[in-house]
Write a protein that holds these residues in place. Structure first.
Motif, PDB file in Angstrom:
ATOM      1  N   UNK A  18       0.840  -1.196   0.000  1.00 45.33           N
ATOM      2  CA  UNK A  18       0.000   0.000   0.000  1.00 45.33           C
ATOM      3  C   UNK A  18       0.878   1.250   0.000  1.00 45.33           C
ATOM      4  N   UNK A  19       0.532   2.223  -0.803  1.00 42.24           N
ATOM      5  CA  UNK A  19       1.297   3.465  -0.889  1.00 42.24           C
ATOM      6  C   UNK A  19       1.237   4.255   0.398  1.00 42.24           C
ATOM      7  N   UNK A  20       2.244   5.079   0.639  1.00 43.74           N
ATOM      8  CA  UNK A  20       2.321   5.831   1.890  1.00 43.74           C
ATOM      9  C   UNK A  20       1.176   6.825   2.047  1.00 43.74           C
ATOM     10  N   UNK A  21       0.610   7.270   0.926  1.00 42.65           N
ATOM     11  CA  UNK A  21      -0.457   8.267   0.991  1.00 42.65           C
ATOM     12  C   UNK A  21      -1.855   7.656   0.887  1.00 42.65           C
ATOM     13  N   UNK A  22      -1.948   6.350   0.723  1.00 41.04           N
ATOM     14  CA  UNK A  22      -3.257   5.699   0.563  1.00 41.04           C
ATOM     15  C   UNK A  22      -4.188   5.939   1.752  1.00 41.04           C
ATOM     16  N   UNK A  23      -3.716   5.839   3.002  1.00 44.03           N
ATOM     17  CA  UNK A  23      -4.633   6.106   4.120  1.00 44.03           C
ATOM     18  C   UNK A  23      -5.158   7.544   4.123  1.00 44.03           C
ATOM     19  N   UNK A  24      -4.303   8.481   3.764  1.00 44.26           N
ATOM     20  CA  UNK A  24      -4.718   9.884   3.713  1.00 44.26           C
ATOM     21  C   UNK A  24      -5.735  10.068   2.589  1.00 44.26           C
ATOM     22  N   UNK A  25      -5.507   9.394   1.473  1.00 48.09           N
ATOM     23  CA  UNK A  25      -6.433   9.446   0.341  1.00 48.09           C
ATOM     24  C   UNK A  25      -7.797   8.898   0.736  1.00 48.09           C
ATOM     25  N   UNK A  26      -7.813   7.794   1.479  1.00 50.23           N
ATOM     26  CA  UNK A  26      -9.097   7.205   1.908  1.00 50.23           C
ATOM     27  C   UNK A  26      -9.862   8.172   2.797  1.00 50.23           C
ATOM     28  N   UNK A  27      -9.156   8.859   3.706  1.00 49.91           N
ATOM     29  CA  UNK A  27      -9.828   9.850   4.566  1.00 49.91           C
ATOM     30  C   UNK A  27     -10.433  10.969   3.724  1.00 49.91           C
ATOM     31  N   UNK A  47      -3.704  17.736   3.307  1.00 50.32           N
ATOM     32  CA  UNK A  47      -2.839  16.687   3.860  1.00 50.32           C
ATOM     33  C   UNK A  47      -2.405  15.704   2.778  1.00 50.32           C
ATOM     34  N   UNK A  48      -3.336  15.354   1.887  1.00 55.34           N
ATOM     35  CA  UNK A  48      -3.019  14.408   0.816  1.00 55.34           C
ATOM     36  C   UNK A  48      -1.980  14.999  -0.146  1.00 55.34           C
ATOM     37  N   UNK A  49      -2.162  16.242  -0.542  1.00 56.61           N
ATOM     38  CA  UNK A  49      -1.216  16.892  -1.457  1.00 56.61           C
ATOM     39  C   UNK A  49       0.153  17.011  -0.787  1.00 56.61           C
TER      40      UNK A  49
END
Length: 102
Positions: A18-27, A47-49
């Motif tokens: 899983x990519x490092x930003x995937x959890x932030x993307x899901x939020x 936060x995602x950007x």
């Protein structure tokens, strides 16, 4: 009604996990899909950007490095002035011909 959020590139990291930003993307997508007002999701988007591009992090690192350089130069200049002041007290430097320029 649920809104369609923009698609993430892949969700996978460089090594297949899983990519490092995937959890932030899901939020972020959860907020976009559930919020009545999308402006409520601005912080999640920000936060995602930041997770993707690290612009704020790099800007802060540059500010710290610039301040470190400024302080080092300030310290070096103070040391130089102290050394020149001390050198002017030496007898061979009292002759104007050899004395450092002020």
């Amino acid at each position: 009604s649920a809104r369609d959020a923009p698609a993430m590139a892949s969700g996978f990291g460089a090594r297949g996990s899983e990519g490092r930003c995937a959890p932030v993307w899901r939020e972020f997508t959860k907020c976009v899909n559930e919020a009545d007002d999308r402006s409520a999701c601005f912080k999640f988007r920000e936060d995602y950007v930041e997770c993707l591009h690290h612009k704020k992090e790099y800007r802060r690192e540059n500010e710290i490095e610039n301040e470190r350089q400024r302080r080092n130069e300030e310290h070096a200049n103070a040391k130089k002035e102290a050394l020149l002041k001390e050198m002017r007290t030496f007898s061979w430097v009292t002759d104007e011909k050899y004395a450092p320029k002020k």
